[in-house]
Design a protein around this motif. Structure first.
Motif, PDB file in Angstrom:
ATOM      1  N   GLU A  67      -6.622 -30.036  51.546  1.00 29.41           N
ATOM      2  CA  GLU A  67      -6.796 -30.392  52.761  1.00 29.41           C
ATOM      3  C   GLU A  67      -4.807 -30.908  53.481  1.00 29.41           C
ATOM      4  N   SER A 105      -8.551 -32.211  46.595  1.00 31.27           N
ATOM      5  CA  SER A 105      -9.759 -32.115  46.622  1.00 31.27           C
ATOM      6  C   SER A 105     -10.909 -30.798  46.162  1.00 31.27           C
ATOM      7  N   GLN A 142     -13.967 -30.668  47.050  1.00 27.96           N
ATOM      8  CA  GLN A 142     -14.755 -29.750  48.415  1.00 27.96           C
ATOM      9  C   GLN A 142     -15.260 -28.553  47.995  1.00 27.96           C
ATOM     10  N   ARG A 187      -1.694 -35.676  45.824  1.00 27.97           N
ATOM     11  CA  ARG A 187      -1.291 -34.937  47.944  1.00 27.97           C
ATOM     12  C   ARG A 187       0.130 -35.323  46.934  1.00 27.97           C
ATOM     13  N   GLU A 203       2.265 -37.073  48.439  1.00 24.24           N
ATOM     14  CA  GLU A 203       2.299 -37.786  50.023  1.00 24.24           C
ATOM     15  C   GLU A 203       3.981 -38.240  50.330  1.00 24.24           C
ATOM     16  N   LEU A 226      -1.604 -43.307  47.089  1.00 22.74           N
ATOM     17  CA  LEU A 226      -1.113 -42.624  46.222  1.00 22.74           C
ATOM     18  C   LEU A 226      -1.120 -41.499  45.441  1.00 22.74           C
ATOM     19  N   PHE A 255      -5.025 -40.752  42.853  1.00 26.82           N
ATOM     20  CA  PHE A 255      -5.960 -40.445  43.021  1.00 26.82           C
ATOM     21  C   PHE A 255      -7.047 -40.118  42.955  1.00 26.82           C
ATOM     22  N   GLU A 308     -16.459 -37.305  45.471  1.00 29.39           N
ATOM     23  CA  GLU A 308     -16.847 -36.147  46.313  1.00 29.39           C
ATOM     24  C   GLU A 308     -18.628 -35.577  46.820  1.00 29.39           C
ATOM     25  N   GLU A 367      -8.811 -46.072  56.433  1.00 32.50           N
ATOM     26  CA  GLU A 367      -9.607 -45.319  55.929  1.00 32.50           C
ATOM     27  C   GLU A 367     -10.182 -45.142  54.908  1.00 32.50           C
ATOM     28  N   ILE A 368     -11.457 -45.472  54.072  1.00 34.42           N
ATOM     29  CA  ILE A 368     -11.723 -45.051  52.866  1.00 34.42           C
ATOM     30  C   ILE A 368     -12.388 -44.070  52.829  1.00 34.42           C
ATOM     31  N   VAL A 369     -13.254 -43.688  54.001  1.00 34.41           N
ATOM     32  CA  VAL A 369     -14.300 -42.258  53.753  1.00 34.41           C
ATOM     33  C   VAL A 369     -13.797 -41.126  54.266  1.00 34.41           C
ATOM     34  N   ARG A 408     -19.965 -28.879  57.835  1.00 35.76           N
ATOM     35  CA  ARG A 408     -18.996 -28.128  57.704  1.00 35.76           C
ATOM     36  C   ARG A 408     -18.911 -26.282  58.089  1.00 35.76           C
ATOM     37  N   GLY A 450     -12.236 -42.376  48.782  1.00 36.05           N
ATOM     38  CA  GLY A 450     -10.955 -42.856  47.615  1.00 36.05           C
ATOM     39  C   GLY A 450     -11.444 -43.948  47.333  1.00 36.05           C
TER      40      GLY A 450
END
Ligand code: NSS
Length: 433
Positions: free
Chosen positions: A167, A187, A189, A210, A212, A220, A223, A227, A356-358, A363, A404
């Motif tokens: 990301e 992630s 993913q 992250r 952040e 956070l 976190f 996935e 945003e939660i998802v 791809r 998340g």
């Protein structure tokens, strides 16, 4: 006999032993009320001067909160008591008597300095509110796992130590791996994409990282993310899966953690409204909502917290926003053939301003296109060679998403800030305790 608080209603009339801590105490003449907690719940023990020996009564009168105890007494049904029972105390054995406690005995909502509470997180988690939140977290996590297994997904976890960005490079935590640079996973993913070509439907559920720099109620630095990755799934398949998942999770929490939600003062009608179908809108339609609300927003920007709040408040259940401009999204997302400047992605925004939660997408599955995207995003090709192999050998359309956990728990519990939804939060400049 040692009995847990949650099992007391099945022992009415019996003599039992509770093992736990003194959460609170009140005195009233010849009576002392001990609020005891043992991890499974809270119960009031009544110490009656007329019923116990002098020493036991004095012990109860002097007992300071957060002392650890074994308390013996008889279980009495009491319809006014929160759990339907009380304990008529006969004996108190003190394991350790505390004489002070770093967190004052007031409603924690009334403690203005949350920094002080966070520095005492190892003790703060004992409070009623934190106890209730973390019990919901456990149920959310379990409900997710049950749902995905019912749907035929295998849990296969991704490594935490990696060599590549998923990301973007700006939030990578760098570490040293025997003299070579490595990163903490943002992630799982890319590894799930590999596993989806082996097992079809897979998911991972673990900590992600992250760096952040943002100090918001939604961020956070460590976190937990769940996935799923699904071979041959389209964006529409993902939307259906997300919808079914969230409906299932909310219903499970309402069923099994209703008491905790009530303790938190959660408006249950808001959760009961979380039913199918969820609104599905495009990025462009979301922009219209912002403009109607009078926000100055210029596409093709990404939505920030403020925009997400406004969009999510327009609906009474989670809203699924699709087709974002390609330039604000990750390199791996597949373009929409009908509008190549848009990606086949989804952000799910929780209602009541939670945002945003998802986040998920189809791809990019074509080798050449993916190489080009990696280059366009200024990423080095070298670390992605194994990932590109997935497009060299039997590539298939596929997709997945990340949910998340902390943001989802914040929404379901109605807690404002994600820091209360994880046992030991890591945030900008905060790593203790
Ligand atoms: O960056 S995401 O939007 N998407 C991914 O990481 C994809 N690689 C997931 C995937 O498709 N397998 O993050 C997904 C979710 C996001 O919606 C939030 O709920 C949560 O992860 N998230 C966070 N929670 C707390 N703090 C931070 N900093 C954070 N970043 C993302």
């Amino acid at each position: 006999m040692w009995v847990y608080v949650e099992d007391l209603p099945r022992h009415v009339g019996e003599k039992v032993e509770l093992r736990g801590w003194l959460a609170n105490r009140r005195k009233s003449g010849k009576l002392v009320f001990l609020i005891l907690r043992d991890g499974t719940g809270f119960v009031q023990g009544v110490v009656n001067r007329a019923e116990v020996d002098e020493e036991t009564f004095e012990r109860a009168r002097r007992l300071y909160y957060e002392s650890s105890v074994r308390v013996t007494g008889k279980v009495r049904a009491d319809s006014r008591a929160p759990g339907g029972v009380e304990l008529d105390v006969e004996k108190i054995e003190v394991i350790q008597a505390t004489t002070d406690y770093p967190i004052p005995k007031v409603r924690e909502e009334n403690i203005p300095d949350v920094g002080k509470l966070l520095a005492q997180r190892h003790l703060w988690i004992r409070s009623r509110r934190q106890w209730a939140i973390l019990r919901v977290r456990d149920e959310v996590q379990r409900a997710i796992e049950d749902f995905l297994h019912q749907e035929g997904f295998l849990r296969l976890d991704a490594p935490i130590l990696t060599t590549m960005a998923v990301e973007g490079t700006t939030t990578l935590f760098r570490t040293d791996y025997f003299g070579e640079p490595a990163y903490l996973s943002q992630s799982g993913q890319l590894y799930m994409e590999a596993l989806a070509c082996s097992h079809g439907k897979v998911y991972c559920f673990g900590p992600t990282f992250r760096a952040e720099k943002s100090k918001t109620r939604r961020h956070l630095t460590e976190f937990w993310m769940m996935e799923p990755e699904w071979a041959f799934a389209t964006l529409e398949d993902l939307l259906d899966l997300i919808e079914n998942l969230l409906v299932y999770v909310v219903a499970r929490v309402l069923e099994r953690r209703r008491r905790e939600l009530e303790m938190l003062g959660r408006d249950l009608t808001r959760l009961e409204a979380v039913q199918k179908p969820f609104p599905r809108i495009t990025y462009d339609e979301a922009v219209e909502i912002l403009h109607k609300a009078g926000l100055a927003f210029t596409p093709p920007d990404d939505f920030g917290g403020d925009e997400e709040t406004v969009i999510s408040q327009a609906f009474d259940r989670p809203v699924m926003v699709t087709h974002y401009p390609a330039e604000v999204k990750a390199f791996y997302m597949k373009r929409d053939p009908e509008r190549p400047d848009r990606v086949r992605c989804v952000d799910v925004l929780a209602p009541e301003g939670y945002g945003e939660i998802v986040g998920g997408s189809e791809r990019e599955d074509d080798y050449e296109t993916l190489v080009q995207r990696i280059r366009e995003h200024g990423l080095p090709l070298e670390p992605y060679q194994w990932y590109l192999d997935l497009r060299r050998y039997g590539t298939v359309p596929h997709g997945g998403f990340g949910l998340g956990l902390e943001r989802t728990v914040a929404w379901i519990t109605g807690v404002r800030h994600v820091r209360e939804t994880i046992p030991f939060p890591r945030m900008l400049e905060k790593i203790y305790p």
